[in-house]
Design an enzyme around this catalytic site. Structure first.
Site: not given
Ligand code: NAP
Length: 486
Positions: A156, A252, A286
């Site tokens: 995002n 995060e 987020c």
């Molecule tokens: P996501 O599905 O959790 O993926 C995040 C990253 O993790 C991607 O690079 C993904 O790779 C990787 N990943 C997923 N499963 C993994 C595993 N088992 N091992 C290693 N890497 C893995 O999240 P998203 O849909 O991209 O982002 C949305 C989420 O991020 C929301 O919940 C949002 O609130 C949160 N977020 C938090 C913050 C903060 O600073 N607190 C900021 C922004 C977003 P792939 O893409 O290859 O699956």
């Protein structure tokens, strides 16, 4: 806007590497393919870690003035090409072009703050003589880099959230391997280009493109990777934390941020701020506003102001200057949001605006009277939907705000200082915005959450703390030596 599909290479230890197997990068707006990136294997990731071992040595022996110069040059490189960076963010992700430009500006800021903070990685002298028997000892601690940081980032904010890991890691003398989100790898690769052009030595930075489920474990479980800095969803975060073992982890994660509107608030200001906080990046943020608790007496007035604002939001082509809300990251995500809204409506929630899907687009949606047993009432929506709840008093709003497994940021609108301070004290979150929505952040502030929203803090100075360890130095002096013995 269409551009030619060009294949990108990944950045492995400072070299641009292609692979036979590739992953298509889509524009979520029309699902057209805009580029391809290499589909890295677990072996590629292991190679990146192997190279990063030498990279960590190079990074830690680089003088601070050189780290600062590289970070500043990378920031300048991006500043000189702002529009190219913004177009990449907007095309591969779901931000509008105006939102993407803001992200580029913040990325430049993050890198410049990182350069500044590099000169402020201090230690302290330690008064060892506080303990009997230690009168003849003097010493200090300083902070040293932990070695190799593994960074896993979400879709995002595909540029600035990568910069929030790369900037502090390089400022503090670490090597870093980035695994960007598969949906949005191009911005992270452009960041690597900026560092290459800025003169970062090879092996210090890698950006490895591939599916997290296939290459993630090689990074996360590797003994030589001393920290995993993860930004993403709660479920992936929990899995990664379980696998990481004995190393530092920074998490995060997501949230379903609350904002409280009390009856003495400036309702117009609150409505404008909440609409922006709920619907920017099509709600995929987020710290986006999900739940709004409004004092009963002003519920009607506030919700009609809010609906007026929502009806003015222009959804559509994200590359158009006039668009406020673009598509979600893909149609599947838009369908998930649609099903959660439909579940709430079928259980009795009122639909005050929106509720319509067209491919990956979901219209800005406002719900009220959402029963507590609905998925949308407790989980993170991560889409353009906001829930309105009337409350009798501040105590109720605080209790309901805290009654979820998240706690990233919150907001409160009031002119009453005592009420604001009560909220500050009792809301269980990592940050509270008074007279603003939860969706406020600058890149130099501590940022992170409690409960399911994560562990540790980002915000350059705070990330540097997480990416370094104190090393204690103690000199034992010769007790028999006295000044008059010269
Ligand atoms: P996501 O599905 O959790 O993926 C995040 C990253 O993790 C991607 O690079 C993904 O790779 C990787 N990943 C997923 N499963 C993994 C595993 N088992 N091992 C290693 N890497 C893995 O999240 P998203 O849909 O991209 O982002 C949305 C989420 O991020 C929301 O919940 C949002 O609130 C949160 N977020 C938090 C913050 C903060 O600073 N607190 C900021 C922004 C977003 P792939 O893409 O290859 O699956």
């Amino acid at each position: 806007m269409r551009t030619k599909v060009s294949a990108h290479k990944m950045f492995l230890a400072g070299n641009w590497i292609g692979k036979e197997e590739t992953i298509a990068v889509h524009d979520p707006q029309d699902h057209s393919i805009i580029s391809t990136v290499p589909k890295a294997s677990a072996e590629d990731m292991l190679l990146a870690v192997e190279e990063a071992k030498a990279g960590a040595e190079i990074a830690s022996s680089m003088p601070v003035h050189e780290r600062m110069a590289i970070l500043n040059r990378a920031a300048q490189y991006i500043e000189d090409r702002q529009e190219q960076y913004a177009i990449t963010i907007a095309r591969e992700g779901s931000k509008t072009i105006r939102e993407a430009r803001k992200e580029v500006k913040r990325c430049i800021e993050t890198l410049r703050i990182s350069a500044e903070e590099a000169r402020r990685i201090h230690g302290e002298t330690i008064p060892f003589d506080q303990m009997k028997g230690s009168e003849e000892r003097v010493g200090y601690y300083y902070r040293f880099p932990i070695g190799i940081v593994g960074a896993i980032t979400p879709f995002n904010d595909p540029l600035n959230l990568v910069a929030h890991k790369v900037g502090p890691a390089l400022a503090s003398g670490n090597a870093i391997i980035v695994k960007p989100a598969t949906a949005t790898p191009l911005s992270a690769l452009l960041l690597a280009e900026a560092f290459e052009e800025a003169g970062l030595p090879k092996k210090v930075l890698s950006v490895i493109t591939g599916n997290g489920s296939e290459i993630g474990d090689s990074l996360v479980t590797h003994r030589d990777v001393r920290m995993i800095s993860f930004t993403g969803g709660l479920e992936a975060g929990k899995k990664i934390a379980r696998k990481a073992g004995l190393k530092k982890i920074s998490m995060e994660l997501g949230s379903n941020s609350p904002v409280i509107v009390l009856k003495d608030a400036d309702l117009q200001e609150a409505a404008e701020s909440i609409v922006s906080g709920a619907f920017c990046a099509a709600g995929q943020n987020c710290i986006g506003v999900q739940r709004v608790y409004i004092e009963q007496e002003t519920f009607e007035a506030f919700s009609s102001l809010l609906i007026q604002q929502v009806n003015q939001c222009k959804t559509g082509n994200k590359m158009a200057e006039s668009t406020d809300v673009g598509p979600m990251i893909n149609e599947k995500e838009a369908m998930r949001v649609e099903s959660w809204v439909n579940e709430a409506v079928s259980k009795g929630a009122g639909l005050l605006a929106g509720g319509k899907r067209n491919g990956a687009f979901y219209s800005p949606t406002v719900l009220t009277d959402v029963p507590d047993d609905c998925t949308i009432a407790k989980k993170e929506i991560f889409g353009p939907v906001v829930l309105l709840y009337p409350i009798d008093h501040l105590g109720e709003a605080i209790e309901r705000s805290n009654d979820v497994n998240y706690g990233l940021q919150a907001g409160i609108f009031t002119k009453d200082l005592n009420k604001a301070f009560a909220a500050i004290r009792h809301l269980n979150v990592g940050g509270i915005m008074v007279n603003d929505s939860s969706d406020y952040r600058i890149d130099g502030m501590p940022f992170g959450g409690v409960k399911g929203s994560g562990l540790g803090r980002e915000g350059v100075r705070f990330a540097i703390q997480e990416m370094t360890e104190p090393k204690v130095v103690c000199f034992k002096l010769n007790q028999s030596w006295q000044p008059n013995s010269i």
